[in-house]
Scaffold this motif. Structure first.
Motif, PDB file in Angstrom:
ATOM      1  N   VAL A  92      11.163   1.736  17.800  1.00 40.52           N
ATOM      2  CA  VAL A  92      10.924   2.449  16.518  1.00 40.52           C
ATOM      3  C   VAL A  92       9.410   2.606  16.197  1.00 40.52           C
ATOM      4  N   MET A  93       9.042   3.746  15.763  1.00 43.91           N
ATOM      5  CA  MET A  93       7.808   3.987  15.657  1.00 43.91           C
ATOM      6  C   MET A  93       7.547   4.528  14.172  1.00 43.91           C
ATOM      7  N   TYR A  94       6.291   4.558  13.760  1.00 41.65           N
ATOM      8  CA  TYR A  94       5.989   5.142  12.529  1.00 41.65           C
ATOM      9  C   TYR A  94       4.833   5.978  12.686  1.00 41.65           C
ATOM     10  N   VAL A  95       5.322   7.760  12.296  1.00 44.29           N
ATOM     11  CA  VAL A  95       4.432   8.689  12.235  1.00 44.29           C
ATOM     12  C   VAL A  95       3.911   8.802  10.960  1.00 44.29           C
ATOM     13  N   GLY A  96       2.626   8.753  11.071  1.00 47.70           N
ATOM     14  CA  GLY A  96       1.706   8.745   9.826  1.00 47.70           C
ATOM     15  C   GLY A  96       1.590  10.492   9.664  1.00 47.70           C
ATOM     16  N   ILE A  97       1.596  10.911   8.208  1.00 48.99           N
ATOM     17  CA  ILE A  97       1.404  12.166   7.862  1.00 48.99           C
ATOM     18  C   ILE A  97      -0.160  12.100   7.579  1.00 48.99           C
ATOM     19  N   ILE A  98      -1.117  12.717   8.672  1.00 43.43           N
ATOM     20  CA  ILE A  98      -2.464  12.500   8.477  1.00 43.43           C
ATOM     21  C   ILE A  98      -3.003  13.898   8.344  1.00 43.43           C
ATOM     22  N   PRO A  99      -3.936  14.204   7.595  1.00 40.76           N
ATOM     23  CA  PRO A  99      -4.604  13.430   6.479  1.00 40.76           C
ATOM     24  C   PRO A  99      -3.441  13.137   5.385  1.00 40.76           C
ATOM     25  N   ALA A 100      -3.950  12.308   4.386  1.00 44.64           N
ATOM     26  CA  ALA A 100      -2.911  11.902   3.223  1.00 44.64           C
ATOM     27  C   ALA A 100      -2.718  13.161   2.501  1.00 44.64           C
ATOM     28  N   LEU A 101      -1.656  13.362   1.727  1.00 43.12           N
ATOM     29  CA  LEU A 101      -1.281  14.391   1.040  1.00 43.12           C
ATOM     30  C   LEU A 101      -2.124  14.300  -0.097  1.00 43.12           C
ATOM     31  N   VAL A 102      -2.824  15.235  -0.815  1.00 39.32           N
ATOM     32  CA  VAL A 102      -3.600  15.269  -1.970  1.00 39.32           C
ATOM     33  C   VAL A 102      -3.395  16.522  -2.800  1.00 39.32           C
ATOM     34  N   GLY A 103      -3.120  16.243  -3.834  1.00 33.52           N
ATOM     35  CA  GLY A 103      -2.845  17.575  -4.928  1.00 33.52           C
ATOM     36  C   GLY A 103      -2.897  17.236  -6.400  1.00 33.52           C
ATOM     37  N   ASN A 104      -2.183  18.229  -7.050  1.00 31.80           N
ATOM     38  CA  ASN A 104      -2.125  17.846  -8.499  1.00 31.80           C
ATOM     39  C   ASN A 104      -0.721  18.247  -8.863  1.00 31.80           C
ATOM     40  N   TYR A 105      -0.700  17.770 -10.049  1.00 26.56           N
ATOM     41  CA  TYR A 105       0.798  17.853 -11.013  1.00 26.56           C
ATOM     42  C   TYR A 105       0.647  17.804 -12.300  1.00 26.56           C
ATOM     43  N   SER A 106       1.587  18.698 -13.061  1.00 23.85           N
ATOM     44  CA  SER A 106       1.161  18.744 -14.194  1.00 23.85           C
ATOM     45  C   SER A 106       1.801  17.566 -15.333  1.00 23.85           C
ATOM     46  N   SER A 107       0.761  17.472 -16.176  1.00 19.59           N
ATOM     47  CA  SER A 107       1.138  16.414 -17.418  1.00 19.59           C
ATOM     48  C   SER A 107       0.896  17.024 -18.575  1.00 19.59           C
ATOM     49  N   GLY A 108       1.602  18.034 -19.286  1.00 15.99           N
ATOM     50  CA  GLY A 108       1.343  18.531 -20.522  1.00 15.99           C
ATOM     51  C   GLY A 108       0.224  19.548 -20.046  1.00 15.99           C
ATOM     52  N   MET A 109      -0.716  19.420 -21.257  1.00 18.44           N
ATOM     53  CA  MET A 109      -1.857  20.464 -21.177  1.00 18.44           C
ATOM     54  C   MET A 109      -2.875  19.816 -19.873  1.00 18.44           C
ATOM     55  N   LYS A 110      -2.845  18.612 -19.500  1.00 20.69           N
ATOM     56  CA  LYS A 110      -3.692  18.079 -18.656  1.00 20.69           C
ATOM     57  C   LYS A 110      -3.084  17.933 -17.049  1.00 20.69           C
ATOM     58  N   MET A 111      -4.070  18.480 -16.262  1.00 23.25           N
ATOM     59  CA  MET A 111      -3.432  18.222 -14.779  1.00 23.25           C
ATOM     60  C   MET A 111      -4.167  16.967 -14.307  1.00 23.25           C
ATOM     61  N   LYS A 112      -3.104  16.305 -13.415  1.00 25.51           N
ATOM     62  CA  LYS A 112      -3.459  15.002 -12.804  1.00 25.51           C
ATOM     63  C   LYS A 112      -3.328  15.097 -11.564  1.00 25.51           C
ATOM     64  N   PHE A 113      -3.711  14.336 -10.686  1.00 31.88           N
ATOM     65  CA  PHE A 113      -3.895  14.389  -9.020  1.00 31.88           C
ATOM     66  C   PHE A 113      -3.344  13.024  -8.423  1.00 31.88           C
ATOM     67  N   TYR A 114      -2.696  13.461  -7.365  1.00 27.22           N
ATOM     68  CA  TYR A 114      -2.002  12.417  -6.683  1.00 27.22           C
ATOM     69  C   TYR A 114      -2.600  12.240  -5.191  1.00 27.22           C
ATOM     70  N   LYS A 115      -2.506  11.126  -4.656  1.00 27.09           N
ATOM     71  CA  LYS A 115      -2.877  11.206  -3.260  1.00 27.09           C
ATOM     72  C   LYS A 115      -1.889  10.224  -2.576  1.00 27.09           C
ATOM     73  N   ALA A 116      -1.142  10.641  -1.593  1.00 32.53           N
ATOM     74  CA  ALA A 116       0.080   9.948  -1.057  1.00 32.53           C
ATOM     75  C   ALA A 116      -0.211   9.895   0.494  1.00 32.53           C
ATOM     76  N   ASP A 117      -0.266   8.683   0.841  1.00 33.24           N
ATOM     77  CA  ASP A 117      -0.511   8.304   2.280  1.00 33.24           C
ATOM     78  C   ASP A 117       1.080   7.985   2.772  1.00 33.24           C
ATOM     79  N   ILE A 118       1.592   8.796   3.905  1.00 29.12           N
ATOM     80  CA  ILE A 118       3.019   8.660   3.933  1.00 29.12           C
ATOM     81  C   ILE A 118       3.297   8.103   5.438  1.00 29.12           C
ATOM     82  N   ALA A 119       4.087   7.546   5.783  1.00 24.41           N
ATOM     83  CA  ALA A 119       4.713   7.462   6.852  1.00 24.41           C
ATOM     84  C   ALA A 119       6.156   7.494   7.276  1.00 24.41           C
ATOM     85  N   LEU A 120       6.469   8.207   8.396  1.00 22.65           N
ATOM     86  CA  LEU A 120       7.919   8.479   8.940  1.00 22.65           C
ATOM     87  C   LEU A 120       8.426   7.635   9.795  1.00 22.65           C
TER      88      LEU A 120
END
Length: 138
Positions: A35-63
């Motif tokens: 069993v291994m864990y494959v990291g999605i590198i670099p981390a996912l960084v982006g924005n998402y909508s929250s009404g009138m204001k844009m918000k940001f996320y950073k997701a460090d993911i392993a598969l």
């Protein structure tokens, strides 16, 4: 002298048997896929909508995958997997990211989409689980 050699051999037999057992265990481990864990590198960084204001996320993911073949397939299709995950995250809102239950649903949906991508491209889902090593929302 013969007694000394016989004594030496008698004392070394348990060590030789132990070494054989360890060798068999190692061969058994090699036969079973790891069993291994494959990291999605670099981390996912982006924005998402929250009404009138844009918000940001950073997701460090392993598969989580089993075996080197699955690892190779995931790494080969990483750009397509990354694209799918970025699209999923950009569709989120404060409501879909606001609680632990919502984050768990997002994790399960992300896993499902990654498996669908690999199923379409390779005929097998390959990924057993998706883990958020870190999920930052701002």
């Amino acid at each position: 002298m013969k007694a000394f050699i016989a004594l030496l051999l008698a004392l070394s037999l348990p060590f030789a048997a132990h070494a054989q057992e360890e060798k068999k265990e190692e061969e058994g481990e090699k036969a079973a896929p790891k069993v291994m864990y494959v990291g999605i590198i670099p981390a996912l960084v982006g924005n998402y909508s929250s009404g009138m204001k844009m918000k940001f996320y950073k997701a460090d993911i392993a598969l989580k995958v089993t075996g080197s073949e699955a690892e190779e397939k995931v790494k080969y299709h990483e750009p397509l997997i990354r694209n799918q995950l970025v699209q999923l995250f950009s569709q989120q809102t404060d409501e879909t990211l606001g609680s632990m239950d919502a984050k768990e649903k997002l994790r399960q949906e992300a896993l499902k989409q990654v498996q669908q991508v690999l199923e379409q491209e390779e005929g097998k889902p390959y990924v057993e689980d998706l883990l958020f090593n870190n999920l930052i929302l701002q």
